[in-house]
Design an enzyme around this catalytic site. Structure first.
Site, PDB file in Angstrom:
ATOM      1  N   VAL A   1       0.822  -1.591   0.135  1.00 44.68           N
ATOM      2  CA  VAL A   1      -0.181   0.150   0.344  1.00 44.68           C
ATOM      3  C   VAL A   1       0.870   1.457   0.106  1.00 44.68           C
ATOM      4  CG1 VAL A   1      -1.732   1.083   1.446  1.00 44.68           C
ATOM      5  CG2 VAL A   1      -1.606  -1.383   0.785  1.00 44.68           C
TER       6      VAL A   1
ATOM      7  N   HIS B   1       8.113  -5.320  20.601  1.00 40.76           N
ATOM      8  CA  HIS B   1       7.264  -4.871  20.394  1.00 40.76           C
ATOM      9  C   HIS B   1       6.723  -3.149  20.112  1.00 40.76           C
ATOM     10  CE1 HIS B   1       7.240  -8.599  23.807  1.00 40.76           C
ATOM     11  NE2 HIS B   1       7.284  -8.764  22.652  1.00 40.76           N
TER      12      HIS B   1
ATOM     13  N   HIS C   1       4.024  -9.479  27.238  1.00 39.88           N
ATOM     14  CA  HIS C   1       4.451  -9.309  25.198  1.00 39.88           C
ATOM     15  C   HIS C   1       2.697  -9.227  24.858  1.00 39.88           C
ATOM     16  CE1 HIS C   1       7.870 -12.410  25.673  1.00 39.88           C
ATOM     17  NE2 HIS C   1       7.901 -11.179  27.140  1.00 39.88           N
ATOM     18  N   PRO C   2       3.060  -8.845  23.601  1.00 46.15           N
ATOM     19  CA  PRO C   2       1.870  -7.471  23.576  1.00 46.15           C
ATOM     20  C   PRO C   2       0.531  -8.459  22.022  1.00 46.15           C
ATOM     21  CG  PRO C   2       3.081  -6.844  22.855  1.00 46.15           C
ATOM     22  CD  PRO C   2       3.871  -7.872  23.154  1.00 46.15           C
ATOM     23  N   GLN C   3       0.953  -9.770  21.766  1.00 43.99           N
ATOM     24  CA  GLN C   3       0.458 -10.333  20.859  1.00 43.99           C
ATOM     25  C   GLN C   3      -1.409 -10.831  21.026  1.00 43.99           C
ATOM     26  OE1 GLN C   3       1.692 -13.681  18.534  1.00 43.99           O
ATOM     27  NE2 GLN C   3       0.616 -15.243  20.391  1.00 43.99           N
TER      28      GLN C   3
END
Length: 599
Positions: A265, A535, A579-581
């Protein structure tokens, strides 16, 4: 860990392994229409959740544009232990590099981001958590939307998580709390399936030192994360579980979902509308394989364009589209369509510091990781029956801690609340240092520490009008007194951990600059060895609808626009203390509900 450790031994064997994933298009010429209800930019953690949930309505059409490649048949992506070899300097990574970091002795370092189906959920180390309820409640407070509070968000656990208890016969009765989890959702989450030498010693230390209590469930679900416990990872039956293998795979037979890879994009195009909010429903993209903006293609969304390109990609696309700070856009002669000085600002990340100890004998994994023949044999075992250390994540135990009161009293506490941690502790049964390659001999034990409530703030800014030019990424690591103090305190903490009786017959000493004893020595150790857990967050952060701050409203629509929304880690006002997933998956689940309610 460097990719070269693994690449030499598994590339030749990749042709012998196949895993069928969702069918995708590879070229714009394969599109049968240019108009869809929704266009999602980015097939990562959030984008594929939205693709799944929005196409549950068979009358809704969705196009997902992904600049990267397929994850099909890529052994480093599929085999859990090989996760560290997916990045950097590979075809599956954006291969970014940071700007020079004053807080890290002016070093630069790779900034991994997944460039494939699944995004960074196909490239990360798979640790799966949800943050503290205080993290979510703070976001609700900052945004003015109680829907982001934990009391509301926890409902999405049932929809999202599919906890899978290992079937290898191990006793996991005290390794997680079943009542907290869901066993019916989309993404498989499991416990370690292969024991490392250090596991029993780590757990024994929690019984020997009161400073490091045992936490039976480290997920954060209705439970604080403080203490040390067993890592929960997005993996199942010896394979990685990503947004591609879960959310996309379960929707891949829907005719109303189209996924196009190799689609870079380049900008969003406004629709001419009467005075007021700018409407963005047209998306321009090019073939990512050509590294050229020509030829370009256009697609249109009848309802919304949703940016899920991550904390680097999303602000880059916004800026290229004329949405951002005049100071960033005008020097590049990009017309400022939406003046928002916060786009690309407020970058937050978790600094990661390896602390390495030498250990007795050859019980660590180092002697295997140095030997291509042994790695090859381990991969062959994994391919045959999904067993052995390759079937497991690289770490089995993690922990979280807060600063002690005497240190914290010097600062305003940046944590979301009194049970939210300041730093993380990660245990690896081998040399794990992205900065310094593994020595040619010796056995090692790495205790990594990560600052999970950083106060440093950085930025992402385009440096040209060419979307194929990487933006300037400045995490601004260890820029504040709180951050460097916390890193020093984390080193002291793990040094206390390493002298517990459990380690008496194993650890033989510290390695390199870790041997320093003064705060100044430990500060220099931190500045020399810190990089990132990769992260990045908060570069299109959320703020209240009536606030002049932030980039998106509480419903994730871009301020000053219509038809445009952001759903990824960039919208979190503060980086989650984990851990941000997991938080991103949860965010996307609620975002799907918000989008459905709007239309």
């Amino acid at each position: 860990m460097k990719s070269a450790i693994f690449l030499s031994s598994f590339v030749a064997s990749a042709v012998f392994f196949s895993r069928s994933l969702a069918v995708t298009l590879t070229d714009a010429s394969q599109l049968t229409t240019t108009t869809y209800d929704y266009i999602i930019v980015g097939a990562g953690n959030a984008g594929l959740v939205l693709a799944n949930r929005l196409t549950e309505d068979a009358s809704t059409t969705v196009l997902v544009l992904e600049a990267g490649v397929t994850d099909e048949n890529v052994i480093p992506v599929i085999a859990p232990f090989l996760g560290p070899s997916v990045t950097p300097d590979t075809p599956w990574d954006w291969n970014y590099t940071t700007t020079a970091q004053p807080g890290l002795d002016n070093r630069t370092y790779p900034y991994p981001r997944g460039r494939l189906l699944g995004g960074s959920s196909s490239a990360n180390y798979m640790i799966h958590q949800y943050g503290t309820n205080e993290d979510w409640d703070r976001m609700a407070d900052v945004s003015g939307d109680a829907g982001w509070s934990w009391n509301n968000m926890k409902q999405y656990i049932a929809r999202h998580e599919k906890f899978v208890v290992p079937t290898n016969g191990q006793n996991v009765s005290d390794e997680f709390i079943p009542s907290l989890h869901s066993f019916t959702g989309e993404l498989q989450v499991s416990l370690p399936v292969w024991n490392q030498t250090i596991d029993s010693r780590v757990i024994a230390t929690t019984q020997q030192l009161a400073e490091f209590p045992y936490n039976e469930d480290i997920s954060g679900i209705n439970n604080d994360m403080l203490g040390i416990g067993w890592a929960q990872s997005s993996m199942v039956d010896g394979e990685r579980a990503s947004s591609s293998t879960s959310y996309l795979a379960s929707a891949n037979d829907r005719p109303n979902l189209t996924v196009l890879i190799n689609a870079m994009v380049t900008k969003l195009l406004p629709i001419n509308t009467p005075a007021g909010a700018r409407t963005f429903r047209n998306v321009q993209f090019s073939d990512a394989r050509t590294f050229s903006v020509t030829p370009s293609f256009q697609v249109q969304a009848t309802k919304e364009v949703i940016l899920s390109a991550g904390a680097v990609g999303t602000p880059q696309i916004l800026q290229l589209s004329g949405i951002g700070a005049p100071a960033d856009l005008e020097p590049l002669k990009i017309p400022v369509l939406i003046n928002n000085t916060q786009v690309g600002k407020n970058l937050q990340d978790h600094p990661l510091l390896p602390n390495i100890f030498s250990v007795q004998g050859d019980l660590s994994l180092d002697h295997i990781l140095r030997d291509p023949a042994q790695i090859g044999a381990a991969i062959a075992q994994w391919q045959a029956n999904k067993t052995g250390f390759i079937s497991n994540n690289v770490v089995n135990n993690i922990g979280f801690a807060r600063l002690n009161a005497s240190v914290l009293d010097q600062f305003t506490d940046p944590a979301a609340g009194p049970t939210t941690p300041h730093f993380e502790i990660i245990f690896a049964d081998f040399w794990l240092d992205p900065v310094v390659p593994i020595p040619s001999n010796g056995s090692y034990f790495t205790i990594l520490t990560a600052l999970v409530t950083p106060t440093s703030r950085g930025s992402v800014a385009i440096q040209s009008t060419n979307p194929f030019d990487a933006p300037l990424i400045n995490p601004n690591m260890l820029d504040t007194e709180f951050d460097i103090t916390t890193m020093v305190e984390s080193i002291k903490a793990i040094k206390r951990f390493a002298v517990a009786p459990a380690w008496d017959d194993y650890i033989t000493g510290t390695v390199g600059t870790l041997s320093g004893t003064s705060d100044a020595d430990l500060e220099e150790h931190a500045r020399q060895h810190t990089t990132t857990v990769f992260h990045p967050s908060s570069t299109a952060s959320m703020a209240a609808e009536d606030s002049n701050d932030g980039v998106v409203n509480p419903d994730l629509t871009v301020k000053g626009t219509t038809g445009l929304r952001v759903v990824d880690l960039s919208v979190f006002p503060f980086i989650p203390s984990c851990h941000p997933q997991g938080p991103v998956y949860m965010l996307a689940e609620r975002a799907a509900d918000l989008i459905k309610a709007t239309h």
